[in-house]
Design a protein around this motif. Structure first.
Motif, mmCIF file in Angstrom:
data_model
loop_
_atom_site.group_PDB
_atom_site.id
_atom_site.type_symbol
_atom_site.label_atom_id
_atom_site.label_comp_id
_atom_site.label_asym_id
_atom_site.label_seq_id
_atom_site.Cartn_x
_atom_site.Cartn_y
_atom_site.Cartn_z
ATOM 1 N N PHE A 95 23.934 -1.852 -15.968
ATOM 2 C CA PHE A 95 22.861 -2.477 -15.968
ATOM 3 C C PHE A 95 21.628 -1.832 -15.089
ATOM 4 O O PHE A 95 21.845 -0.590 -14.536
ATOM 5 N N SER A 96 20.322 -2.351 -15.216
ATOM 6 C CA SER A 96 19.148 -1.618 -14.880
ATOM 7 C C SER A 96 18.738 -2.425 -13.494
ATOM 8 O O SER A 96 18.600 -3.571 -13.246
ATOM 9 N N MET A 97 18.537 -1.527 -12.314
ATOM 10 C CA MET A 97 18.271 -2.171 -11.258
ATOM 11 C C MET A 97 16.943 -1.694 -10.650
ATOM 12 O O MET A 97 16.957 -0.485 -10.280
ATOM 13 N N SER B 190 0.808 -1.334 -0.150
ATOM 14 C CA SER B 190 -0.048 0.040 0.066
ATOM 15 C C SER B 190 0.946 1.360 0.099
ATOM 16 O O SER B 190 1.987 1.214 0.611
ATOM 17 N N ASP B 191 0.189 2.277 -0.574
ATOM 18 C CA ASP B 191 1.002 3.554 -0.817
ATOM 19 C C ASP B 191 2.521 3.489 -1.094
ATOM 20 O O ASP B 191 3.321 4.324 -0.421
ATOM 21 N N VAL B 192 2.753 2.832 -2.160
ATOM 22 C CA VAL B 192 4.106 2.803 -2.803
ATOM 23 C C VAL B 192 4.555 4.284 -3.382
ATOM 24 O O VAL B 192 3.811 4.769 -4.368
ATOM 25 N N LYS B 193 5.742 4.775 -2.936
ATOM 26 C CA LYS B 193 5.894 6.122 -3.770
ATOM 27 C C LYS B 193 7.040 5.905 -4.732
ATOM 28 O O LYS B 193 8.265 5.269 -4.321
ATOM 29 N N GLU B 194 6.763 6.172 -5.871
ATOM 30 C CA GLU B 194 7.799 6.047 -7.058
ATOM 31 C C GLU B 194 8.760 7.088 -7.320
ATOM 32 O O GLU B 194 8.183 8.376 -7.324
ATOM 33 N N GLU B 195 10.076 7.079 -7.242
ATOM 34 C CA GLU B 195 11.047 8.120 -7.530
ATOM 35 C C GLU B 195 11.779 7.673 -8.708
ATOM 36 O O GLU B 195 11.894 6.750 -9.082
ATOM 37 N N SER B 196 12.576 8.741 -8.922
ATOM 38 C CA SER B 196 13.578 8.655 -10.069
ATOM 39 C C SER B 196 14.761 9.308 -9.830
ATOM 40 O O SER B 196 14.886 10.420 -9.121
ATOM 41 N N HIS C 7 20.364 6.357 -3.166
ATOM 42 C CA HIS C 7 19.803 7.774 -3.746
ATOM 43 C C HIS C 7 18.643 7.669 -2.715
ATOM 44 O O HIS C 7 18.237 9.252 -2.316
ATOM 45 N N CYS C 8 17.815 6.966 -2.560
ATOM 46 C CA CYS C 8 16.752 7.002 -1.518
ATOM 47 C C CYS C 8 17.052 7.515 -0.046
ATOM 48 O O CYS C 8 16.366 8.211 0.366
ATOM 49 N N ALA D 270 11.879 2.530 -7.230
ATOM 50 C CA ALA D 270 12.764 3.103 -8.174
ATOM 51 C C ALA D 270 13.565 2.139 -8.816
ATOM 52 O O ALA D 270 13.887 1.113 -8.748
ATOM 53 N N ILE D 271 13.797 2.650 -10.125
ATOM 54 C CA ILE D 271 14.884 1.942 -11.089
ATOM 55 C C ILE D 271 15.878 3.056 -11.674
ATOM 56 O O ILE D 271 15.652 4.117 -11.760
ATOM 57 N N SER D 272 16.977 2.500 -11.711
ATOM 58 C CA SER D 272 17.963 3.534 -12.218
ATOM 59 C C SER D 272 19.215 2.544 -12.735
ATOM 60 O O SER D 272 19.140 1.287 -12.444
ATOM 61 N N LYS D 273 20.026 3.186 -13.547
ATOM 62 C CA LYS D 273 20.984 2.371 -14.210
ATOM 63 C C LYS D 273 22.146 2.389 -13.248
ATOM 64 O O LYS D 273 22.445 3.300 -12.472
ATOM 65 N N CYS D 274 22.719 1.274 -13.194
ATOM 66 C CA CYS D 274 23.863 1.211 -12.137
ATOM 67 C C CYS D 274 25.274 0.432 -12.875
ATOM 68 O O CYS D 274 24.872 0.290 -13.756
#
Length: 398
Positions: free
Chosen positions: A253-255, A132-138, A213-214, A232-236
């Motif tokens: 890669f994408s994580m 519930s209530d997941v916050k998506e970040e970039s 980053h979070c 969140a997803i980012s290039k690592c």
């Protein structure tokens, strides 16, 4: 030349860790293999075999020091006789689905690129969406060195780090650099450039892990309620030397991560839920897989202490998918509990106490490689549930 060293006294469970670390002994190592309890290292180094052997023995000592009783435990297995047994990397290259720029660095084309997007969509809808209530970040692909320092990445995984810098803000240096490149006929590795003088000490590195980053974003904050869940997803980016020739070990890669920050019970309970959701997904998609206790590949002299603590406290689980062609498995997802390590480092508060954190990560490219390694490119051979969901997603994406 080839250096051969006996591994007598080193547990077989540590052979893989030794082989991984041995790639960093010298930049001129060309091949490493372990056979019959010996490690064989081919190299073109100016160092003698005796010098290489001395370094190998340093690593053997690191990974064999003390008996900390690694806790081995498989939490879940889903075994399948998968239809594809071929070399999926070779097939993808031959069909120009992927372009290998160098080991571990690929360009992905259709259908691999679509499969990556579908997998990320599925991890968000079928796992993250159940909280519930997941916050998506970039997040950016670079991270401040000061932030990375707070995570202890420089001391735990120094070999991974890609430093990011630039030419100094100095007109003479910039023009001299440009002129040197021009006179050399373009950029060349052997060009006579003194980059130590031309570039300042790095302020940033490439980001090695999405969740850092979070925590940086929550620094000095006090959270309300029981905690928060962030997706969140980012290039690592992780440099792993010759290990990039191993199946699925990428330079870039994408994580995708689902990150839990809050009170201990909040983080632990949601972490356990994520494990159940991950097990359900592996069974639903019918991938040959197992979930087991694991540890991070710490690149430090206190490796055994740190790794054993992680295992015995069950702080890290890995979902490993089988690669039939090489008769091995690779970690495609990990489920982690960090206790208050990052809450302390970034002063993230829950009331008067520092927050605890945990996360579940999905290596998007690894999932795609592993799935195709088991089922191939022929969609008719794919598990029915996976194929139906993929086609439904394709229709929705049009």
């Amino acid at each position: 030349m080839e250096c051969v060293v006996s591994l007598e006294g080193l547990a077989s469970s540590q052979h893989g860790q030794l082989k991984y670390a041995a790639a960093f002994i010298d930049e001129h190592i060309r091949d490493i293999r372990i056979n019959n309890n010996h490690i064989y290292i081919k190299h073109e180094s100016a160092k003698s075999n005796e010098a290489i052997e001395t370094q190998v023995r340093r690593l053997i000592e690191r990974f064999s020091h003390g008996d900390f009783g690694f806790k081995e435990n498989v939490l879940f297995e889903h075994r399948v006789d998968t239809p594809y047994q071929g070399d999926i990397i070779q097939e993808l290259v031959e069909k120009k689905v992927i372009k290998v720029l160098e080991p571990g660095l690929f360009i992905f084309r259709e259908p691999f690129s679509s499969l990556m997007r579908f997998l990320d969509y599925s991890f968000m809808s079928k796992i993250a969406g159940r909280f519930s209530d997941v916050k998506e970040e970039s997040y950016p692909a670079v991270i401040h060195a000061d932030t990375l320092n707070k995570t202890n990445h420089f001391t735990s995984f120094p070999e991974h780090i890609h430093f990011l810098t630039h030419l100094r803000e100095d007109l003479d240096i910039i023009e001299s650099f440009s002129q040197t490149i021009r006179e050399a006929g373009g950029w060349k590795q052997e060009a006579p450039l003194d980059l130590n003088e031309a570039m300042p000490k790095p302020k940033f590195t490439m980001n090695p892990s999405t969740c850092y980053h979070c925590y940086e974003g929550l620094q000095n904050e006090t959270l309300e309620g029981d905690g928060i869940i962030v997706a969140a997803i980012s290039k690592c980016h992780r440099f792993e030397s010759r290990n990039h020739s191993d199946f699925g070990r990428l330079l870039d890669f994408s994580m995708r991560e689902i990150i839990f920050v809050g009170k201990p019970d909040f983080v632990k309970e949601n972490r356990l839920r994520s494990i159940e959701y991950l097990k359900e997904l592996a069974a639903e998609w019918n991938v040959d897989s197992m979930l087991e206790i694991a540890n991070d590949p710490f690149f430090t002299n206190d490796f055994q202490t740190k790794a054993s603590f992680q295992r015995n406290q069950e702080m890290k689980y890995e979902l490993r998918l089988t690669i039939p062609h090489i008769n091995k498995s690779i970690a495609c997802s990990s489920v982690n509990f960090h206790s208050n390590t990052f809450g302390n480092a970034f002063n993230i508060k829950m009331g008067k106490r520092n927050a605890v954190t945990g996360c579940v990560g999905f290596g998007i490219e690894r999932w795609a490689f592993a799935f195709l390694a088991q089922y191939g490119l022929d969609e008719a051979q794919w598990p029915a549930a996976f194929r139906e969901q993929y086609h439904a997603w394709q229709q929705k994406s049009l």
